[in-house]
Design an enzyme around this catalytic site. Structure first.
Site, PDB file in Angstrom:
ATOM      1  N   SER A 171      18.678  -6.895   1.704  1.00  0.00           N
ATOM      2  CA  SER A 171      18.807  -6.328   2.966  1.00  0.00           C
ATOM      3  C   SER A 171      18.516  -4.891   3.213  1.00  0.00           C
ATOM      4  CB  SER A 171      20.488  -6.490   3.236  1.00  0.00           C
ATOM      5  OG  SER A 171      21.118  -5.473   2.370  1.00  0.00           O
ATOM      6  N   LYS A 227      29.820  -4.501   5.980  1.00  0.00           N
ATOM      7  CA  LYS A 227      28.834  -3.534   6.365  1.00  0.00           C
ATOM      8  C   LYS A 227      29.185  -2.893   7.835  1.00  0.00           C
ATOM      9  CE  LYS A 227      24.992  -5.570   3.800  1.00  0.00           C
ATOM     10  NZ  LYS A 227      23.852  -6.291   3.786  1.00  0.00           N
TER      11      LYS A 227
END
Ligand SMILES: Nc1ncnc2c1ncn2[C@@H]1O[C@H](COP(=O)(O)OP(=O)(O)O)[C@@H](O)[C@H]1O
Ligand SMILES: [Mg+2]
Length: 802
Positions: free
Chosen positions: A679, A722
């Site tokens: 990511s 996140k």
């Protein structure tokens, strides 16, 4: 064969003796009581004081006739005679010569015998010497072995005499049957007598030897038995003194074994072990081992069960009371509990809480224990590398113990506790042996009714246990284990949630633990928020709890010093008095935008994380260096990002082969935390582009997404974690992959409403948002220009256009 024989006839009174044979050379005392014998004795005493003594055949006969008396006897001198008070006479006689009866006449109440008295002398010869040596030797041994003979006098008697009489003095001392002695007496040839005596001696010696051996053996055994008896008695006394009887103890053990409710096989094993124990010396090392083992078997719960609460409403109330928020998780727990009641072994029946530290995984599991009325035990698998830690060591090892599973079951004391396996993800990461295989057996409902611990060595039923696992991340848990689990994710809390948790739970708990009352300290909302913002930096509430505790401790100290009346209000203004200067001052958004510095969002063991990603260019040879504990996948996504940039040189206004003359160093700080996953792709690409184009990256934008070689942005995991991390540090614009838009539903509304979210499909969109200004293609120039701007001396004749 005797050389000289003198024979004479004599007439003397005769006295029968019982039970003994009088030999020549023999001094014998005896009591005379029979009427006939007294008469004979008196007659003898009146005359020559000589008397003929012969043994009667049958000792029990009181009045033997001449034909009932052996006709060979001994002529003896009467040395002494004493009349005793009871009318009996005690006499001492000395044998003179053997004699044979020629005729017997009855006189006035006694017999008188006519005798042929034989005295023989023998001439010395080697044969005689040999036999004499043999007899004296044997006799010496005989005297030594036989306990009834006086050694010195016997030996003296043997030595002093002449060989002809040796046999008689020996014979008279032998302990043999009367008949045997009589045979010796009737033997007139001295040499033959000696030979016979030697043979008899040999036979007797053998008997004595055997007897002696037996005796010593018996004696030794008796000594040992006595010693053991003595020691055992002493031990018993000691035990008694200490208040425990050995015997009683074993009986006690047997009773306990019978009462323990063990399964049949286990019971048999225990009884067998007890039998072994009984045979062992009580204080020996092996008996300690054996006893410890029995103690373990007895300490295990075999039947005892907590009564389960089956009411889901009760469970719901308890979960609600003890934990704030976590609505989805609580719902899933209640569903799980309901399903467990209906289905016996539902697949994937092990709950696994996954999430960063301090989000309440362990404490939720404890609540489940209370909600279902079960006992609670917990074992931490963090750092476990050895199968033996789970399954124990064999008993043959000194100091062996059962593994954690069995130890905890003992601690639980019931067969159906809630059993938390904490940090399962940390176990498999660096295993030695294979603890995860053992764990599989523990968690597999088809196997765990017969779990075997190496130490316990009997099957133990774990099927009634409710296992709950916790982990920070899922991907390090072996797939077969994951398949057994029902995963519940706990992402972490928002600032508001943390405030609520602190107000409702943490403060109360810490007041209790530090002995304060609500009157001593009040935490204002602003105070708590200040702690959350400036003293913690986490997804969970663990540090928050610790900071609150540390404030309380300081106040406790003041209470002890100044008295109970101390009352403190904790506000942002006075917090630094308790916690020192603030630890996290700068919010991310207040930083300056820089070239080559992009803000990424990662998902690590400690939850969502905001990570700065730096790229630095140097003159070099086209190397890409990555530092900051980056995993393989992250390295690969850096390569992918690099390839993407190279494919867009003209768009970015870069020389086509710029990379040949440059080294790029990528670094992701917070080096202690291992980072991995794809990511970071778009973040890395952004920082490289920024470095090459010298356009700064906006510091108030954070991003996450995987990049393809063609510049597409692919979806990633952990969006909720996140975004919450970004929000926590004050970032308000976040770039996420378009395909992750669906995950936004999970975001708490108070967070969602404050974020600007850009869902993108391509890298171009990322750059549009992230860079401070748009990229303008610039004309290709010589390498010296580019390199000069990166602060390094270029190689003079190198040229970017080549
Ligand atoms: N939702 C919550 N409500 C109340 N207290 C909580 C909540 N989440 C965490 N806590 C508290 O925070 C502390 C840390 O939780 P813990 O269960 O040890 O976290 P983990 O096991 O996930 O690392 C505990 O004191 C726990 O009670
Ligand atoms: Mg925990």
């Amino acid at each position: 064969m005797f050389n000289r024989e003198k024979t004479e006839l004599k007439r003397v009174p005769m006295m029968p003796v019982r039970d003994m044979v009088i030999f020549p050379q023999m001094m014998t005392p005896f009591i005379v009581g029979r009427e006939s014998s007294v008469r004979a004795l008196e007659d003898a005493l009146a005359g020559e004081k000589k008397i003929f003594l012969a043994t009667q055949h049958d000792a029990s006969m009181d009045d033997p006739q001449p034909d009932q008396i052996y006709n060979v006897g001994t002529l003896a001198n009467i040395v002494q005679s004493v009349k005793l008070a009871d009318g009996n006479i005690k006499v001492l006689v000395e044998g003179v010569e053997r004699a044979k009866v020629v005729q017997v006449t009855a006189e006035d109440g006694f017999f008188r015998a006519t005798l042929r008295v034989v005295s023989s002398r023998i001439e010395p010869s080697p044969q005689l010497e040999q036999i004499v040596t043999r007899v004296t030797g044997l006799f010496e041994q005989y005297v030594k072995l036989s306990q009834n003979l006086n050694y010195d006098s016997m030996i003296a008697a043997v030595r002093a005499d002449d060989p002809a009489k040796l046999s008689d003095s020996v014979a008279s001392n032998l302990q043999i049957a009367v008949e045997e002695k009589q045979e010796l007496l009737e033997c007139f040839d001295p040499l033959e007598r000696l030979t016979r005596v030697a043979d008899i001696l040999e036979g007797e010696l053998e008997k004595l030897n055997v007897e002696r051996n037996i005796n010593t053996r018996v004696k030794r055994q008796m000594e040992r038995a006595q010693k053991e008896y003595y020691l055992n008695e002493k031990l018993k006394a000691i035990h008694k003194e200490l208040g425990r009887g050995e015997k009683n103890e074993l009986e006690e053990l047997k009773k306990k074994i019978d009462a323990a409710g063990m399964p049949k096989d286990t019971h048999e094993k225990a009884v067998q072990e007890l039998k072994r124990l009984e045979l062992m010396p009580p204080m020996s090392a092996e008996s300690t081992v054996s006893r410890n083992y029995l103690d373990w078997l007895l300490a295990m719960p075999w039947k005892k069960k907590s009564k389960e609460i089956r009411d889901i409403a009760v469970a719901e109330r308890i979960l609600e009371e003890e934990h704030f928020g976590l609505e989805k998780v609580k719902e899933r727990i209640l569903e799980y509990l309901a399903v467990r009641q209906l289905v016996k072994n539902p697949r994937g029946s092990i709950l696994c809480f996954v999430g960063p530290p301090g989000v309440g995984k362990t404490s939720l599991a404890m609540s489940i224990g209370r909600a279902t009325g079960r006992k609670f035990v917990r074992v931490s698998l963090g750092g476990v590398r050895d199968e033996a830690e789970i399954r124990g060591h064999r008993r043959t090892y000194i100091g062996a113990l059962p593994g954690q599973i069995v130890q905890m079951m003992k601690k639980a004391g019931t067969i159906n506790p809630v059993f938390v396996l904490d940090e399962v993800d940390k176990m498999s990461t660096d295993f030695r042996g294979d603890p995860s295989a053992a764990l599989m057996e523990v968690l597999d409902p088809e196997l765990n009714h017969a779990f075997t611990d190496h130490y316990l060595d009997v099957e133990y039923d774990l099927s009634k246990v409710m296992f709950i696992c916790t982990a920070n991340v899922l991907h390090t848990i072996p797939q077969p284990l994951q398949d057994r689990m029902e995963v519940l994710r706990l992402a972490g809390y928002t600032e508001l949630e943390k405030l609520q948790i602190a107000k409702r739970f943490l403060v109360k708990k810490q007041l209790e633990q530090t002995g304060l009352t609500a009157a001593n300290v009040t935490f204002t909302d602003e105070g708590l928020q200040h702690i959350i913002r400036h003293y913690t930096h986490e997804a969970g509430v663990r540090t928050l709890e610790r900071e609150i505790s540390s404030v309380c401790r300081k106040i406790s100290r003041r209470v002890v010093k100044e008295g109970r009346s101390v009352s403190v209000e904790v506000t942002p203004a006075n917090l630094s008095d308790f916690l020192g200067i603030i630890k996290f001052r700068e919010l991310w958004a207040h930083k300056k935008s820089e070239v080559g510095l992009a803000t990424g969002l990662a998902w690590t063991e400690v939850g969502g994380q905001v990570l700065a990603t730096e790229a630095q260019l140097m003159v070099g040879k086209g190397r890409l260096t990555l530092t900051g504990k980056l995993g393989d996948v992250m390295q690969e996504s850096a390569q992918a990002a690099m390839s993407y940039v190279r494919s867009r040189t003209s768009q970015f206004g870069l020389p086509r082969d710029f990379y040949r003359h440059l080294d790029i160093h990528m670094h992701v700080p917070e080096g202690a935390i291992p980072k991995d996953g794809p990511s970071a792709g778009i973040t890395i690409a952004t920082s490289i582009v920024s470095a090459l184009t010298r356009i700064p990256v906006r510091c108030d934008v954070a991003m996450t997404g995987e990049i393809t070689l063609r510049g597409k942005v692919l979806p990633i995991g952990g969006v909720k974690e996140k975004l919450m991390a970004a929000h926590r540090v004050g970032i308000r614009t976040v770039i996420i992959p378009k395909d992750n838009e669906k995950d936004l539903a999970d975001i708490p509304p108070e967070v969602r409403s404050e974020l600007t979210i850009c869902a993108v499909e391509t890298m171009d969109e990322v750059l549009q948002t992230a860079l401070e200004r748009a990229i303008e293609p610039i004309a290709p120039g010589p390498v010296s220009e580019v390199a000069a701007e990166y602060g390094s001396e270029p190689d003079a004749d190198q040229n970017l256009t080549n």
